[in-house]
Write a protein that holds these residues in place. Structure first.
Motif, PDB file in Angstrom:
ATOM      1  N   LEU A  96     -10.544  -5.926   9.849  1.00  0.00           N
ATOM      2  CA  LEU A  96     -11.844  -5.695   9.227  1.00  0.00           C
ATOM      3  C   LEU A  96     -12.105  -6.550   7.999  1.00  0.00           C
ATOM      4  O   LEU A  96     -13.244  -6.925   7.734  1.00  0.00           O
ATOM      5  N   ALA A  97     -11.057  -6.835   7.233  1.00  0.00           N
ATOM      6  CA  ALA A  97     -11.255  -7.494   5.938  1.00  0.00           C
ATOM      7  C   ALA A  97     -11.514  -8.981   6.093  1.00  0.00           C
ATOM      8  O   ALA A  97     -10.845  -9.666   6.886  1.00  0.00           O
ATOM      9  N   GLY A  98     -12.481  -9.490   5.343  1.00  0.00           N
ATOM     10  CA  GLY A  98     -12.724 -10.917   5.290  1.00  0.00           C
ATOM     11  C   GLY A  98     -11.615 -11.608   4.516  1.00  0.00           C
ATOM     12  O   GLY A  98     -10.841 -10.957   3.801  1.00  0.00           O
ATOM     13  N   PRO A  99     -11.511 -12.930   4.619  1.00  0.00           N
ATOM     14  CA  PRO A  99     -10.410 -13.661   3.981  1.00  0.00           C
ATOM     15  C   PRO A  99     -10.346 -13.496   2.469  1.00  0.00           C
ATOM     16  O   PRO A  99      -9.274 -13.581   1.885  1.00  0.00           O
ATOM     17  N   ASP A 100     -11.494 -13.263   1.845  1.00  0.00           N
ATOM     18  CA  ASP A 100     -11.518 -13.120   0.388  1.00  0.00           C
ATOM     19  C   ASP A 100     -11.804 -11.689  -0.058  1.00  0.00           C
ATOM     20  O   ASP A 100     -11.930 -11.427  -1.252  1.00  0.00           O
ATOM     21  N   GLN A 101     -11.913 -10.770   0.904  1.00  0.00           N
ATOM     22  CA  GLN A 101     -12.306  -9.403   0.544  1.00  0.00           C
ATOM     23  C   GLN A 101     -11.178  -8.635  -0.130  1.00  0.00           C
ATOM     24  O   GLN A 101     -11.371  -7.948  -1.123  1.00  0.00           O
ATOM     25  N   ALA A 102      -9.969  -8.740   0.434  1.00  0.00           N
ATOM     26  CA  ALA A 102      -8.833  -8.008  -0.130  1.00  0.00           C
ATOM     27  C   ALA A 102      -7.544  -8.589   0.433  1.00  0.00           C
ATOM     28  O   ALA A 102      -7.524  -9.148   1.523  1.00  0.00           O
ATOM     29  N   SER A 103      -6.464  -8.446  -0.321  1.00  0.00           N
ATOM     30  CA  SER A 103      -5.142  -8.811   0.180  1.00  0.00           C
ATOM     31  C   SER A 103      -4.387  -7.525   0.497  1.00  0.00           C
ATOM     32  O   SER A 103      -4.527  -6.523  -0.214  1.00  0.00           O
ATOM     33  N   VAL A 104      -3.598  -7.562   1.567  1.00  0.00           N
ATOM     34  CA  VAL A 104      -2.955  -6.355   2.060  1.00  0.00           C
ATOM     35  C   VAL A 104      -1.487  -6.633   2.350  1.00  0.00           C
ATOM     36  O   VAL A 104      -1.148  -7.691   2.894  1.00  0.00           O
ATOM     37  N   VAL A 105      -0.618  -5.689   1.989  1.00  0.00           N
ATOM     38  CA  VAL A 105       0.786  -5.763   2.386  1.00  0.00           C
ATOM     39  C   VAL A 105       1.160  -4.477   3.110  1.00  0.00           C
ATOM     40  O   VAL A 105       0.546  -3.426   2.895  1.00  0.00           O
ATOM     41  N   VAL A 106       2.156  -4.570   3.981  1.00  0.00           N
ATOM     42  CA  VAL A 106       2.674  -3.409   4.686  1.00  0.00           C
ATOM     43  C   VAL A 106       4.150  -3.254   4.346  1.00  0.00           C
ATOM     44  O   VAL A 106       4.943  -4.190   4.484  1.00  0.00           O
ATOM     45  N   LEU A 107       4.517  -2.082   3.839  1.00  0.00           N
ATOM     46  CA  LEU A 107       5.905  -1.773   3.512  1.00  0.00           C
ATOM     47  C   LEU A 107       6.477  -0.979   4.675  1.00  0.00           C
ATOM     48  O   LEU A 107       6.025   0.142   4.952  1.00  0.00           O
ATOM     49  N   GLU A 108       7.459  -1.552   5.356  1.00  0.00           N
ATOM     50  CA  GLU A 108       7.978  -0.960   6.588  1.00  0.00           C
ATOM     51  C   GLU A 108       9.482  -1.152   6.724  1.00  0.00           C
ATOM     52  O   GLU A 108      10.027  -2.166   6.305  1.00  0.00           O
ATOM     53  N   TYR A 109      10.128  -0.154   7.343  1.00  0.00           N
ATOM     54  CA  TYR A 109      11.556  -0.230   7.663  1.00  0.00           C
ATOM     55  C   TYR A 109      11.782  -1.042   8.937  1.00  0.00           C
ATOM     56  O   TYR A 109      12.821  -1.671   9.105  1.00  0.00           O
ATOM     57  N   ASP A 110      10.809  -1.035   9.811  1.00  0.00           N
ATOM     58  CA  ASP A 110      10.883  -1.716  11.102  1.00  0.00           C
ATOM     59  C   ASP A 110      10.708  -3.219  10.891  1.00  0.00           C
ATOM     60  O   ASP A 110       9.615  -3.703  10.578  1.00  0.00           O
ATOM     61  N   ARG A 111      11.793  -3.960  11.099  1.00  0.00           N
ATOM     62  CA  ARG A 111      11.760  -5.393  10.810  1.00  0.00           C
ATOM     63  C   ARG A 111      10.952  -6.194  11.822  1.00  0.00           C
ATOM     64  O   ARG A 111      10.766  -7.404  11.645  1.00  0.00           O
ATOM     65  N   ARG A 112      10.460  -5.577  12.867  1.00  0.00           N
ATOM     66  CA  ARG A 112       9.543  -6.293  13.756  1.00  0.00           C
ATOM     67  C   ARG A 112       8.320  -6.787  12.992  1.00  0.00           C
ATOM     68  O   ARG A 112       7.704  -7.789  13.357  1.00  0.00           O
ATOM     69  N   PHE A 113       7.967  -6.073  11.930  1.00  0.00           N
ATOM     70  CA  PHE A 113       6.768  -6.413  11.184  1.00  0.00           C
ATOM     71  C   PHE A 113       6.942  -7.656  10.307  1.00  0.00           C
ATOM     72  O   PHE A 113       5.994  -8.103   9.666  1.00  0.00           O
ATOM     73  N   SER A 114       8.135  -8.219  10.330  1.00  0.00           N
ATOM     74  CA  SER A 114       8.358  -9.461   9.583  1.00  0.00           C
ATOM     75  C   SER A 114       7.539 -10.611  10.160  1.00  0.00           C
ATOM     76  O   SER A 114       7.370 -11.641   9.490  1.00  0.00           O
TER      77      SER A 114
END
Length: 218
Positions: A96-114
């Protein structure tokens, strides 16, 4: 999400990663010339699926959309959002977010998300303050947390992470039975909006915030 046995953590092989990269590169080529995508953008939507064995129970599309819209609204233009153990909302935010709208990080134990590159921060709730050096304290405008287990011990440790990350605004999604503990730990109140999961879970889930929300009616 957390699991006591690292050997059970599913991973993507190098062959699978290469195939995914080729697939997204082909899609980009077919769409014609345009703005180049970063690795995290190429894998933004749907590259990793739910794994209930790791206590991952993902939201319906409608719920993920509502939560993502709430986070974008509260973060503001150019804001920073942290999703703690909430990968389905992270993926919706990237959609949903545009390139300049917001920055997002995901904190996860599952290393697939790397595969999401710099957006991914390895996270084990049992070590709530053991985060990458790149994660500065109180650097996120709003933090969403979805603790992997309905226990006071888990919520207490996740709350430490939330307090470390947040500038102030907190959105917590957890079982209704955790309401009193959540209020004590994070000073949050329950919302009228009822989050729903793709799987029919036996426990009632609710959203909690420490601010006034129009989208979640609380």
């Amino acid at each position: 999400m957390s699991d006591s046995d690292d050997d059970d953590v599913p991973t993507l092989s190098e062959h699978t990663l290469a195939a995914l990269r080729d697939f997204y590169t082909e899609q980009e080529t077919r769409s014609g010339p345009g703005v180049e995508s970063t690795p995290s953008e190429q894998f933004a939507v749907g590259a990793v699926g739910e794994d209930w064995r790791m206590s991952q129970f993902w939201y319906t599309d409608d719920t993920a959309t509502r939560l993502a819209q709430e986070l974008l609204h509260e973060a503001g233009e150019g804001g920073r959002i942290a999703c703690v153990s909430a990968p389905s909302v992270y993926q919706k935010l990237k959609q949903l977010a545009g390139p300049d709208q917001a920055s997002v990080v995901v904190l996860e134990y599952d290393r697939r998300f790397s595969i999401y590159g710099h957006d991914f921060v390895f996270y084990d709730y049992k070590e709530p303050l053991s985060l990458a050096a790149s994660v500065a304290p109180h650097s996120f405008d709003v933090v969403l947390a979805d603790p992997p287990y309905l226990s006071e011990e888990c919520l207490s440790k996740v709350s430490q992470t939330v307090k470390f990350l947040s500038k102030g605004k907190v959105l917590l999604c957890t079982g209704a039975v955790m309401e009193n503990v959540a209020k004590q730990l994070l000073d949050v109140k329950v919302c009228n909006f009822l989050p729903k999961h793709n799987r029919n879970l036996s426990n009632e889930f609710r959203c909690f915030v420490n601010y006034t929300s129009r989208l979640l009616t609380c």
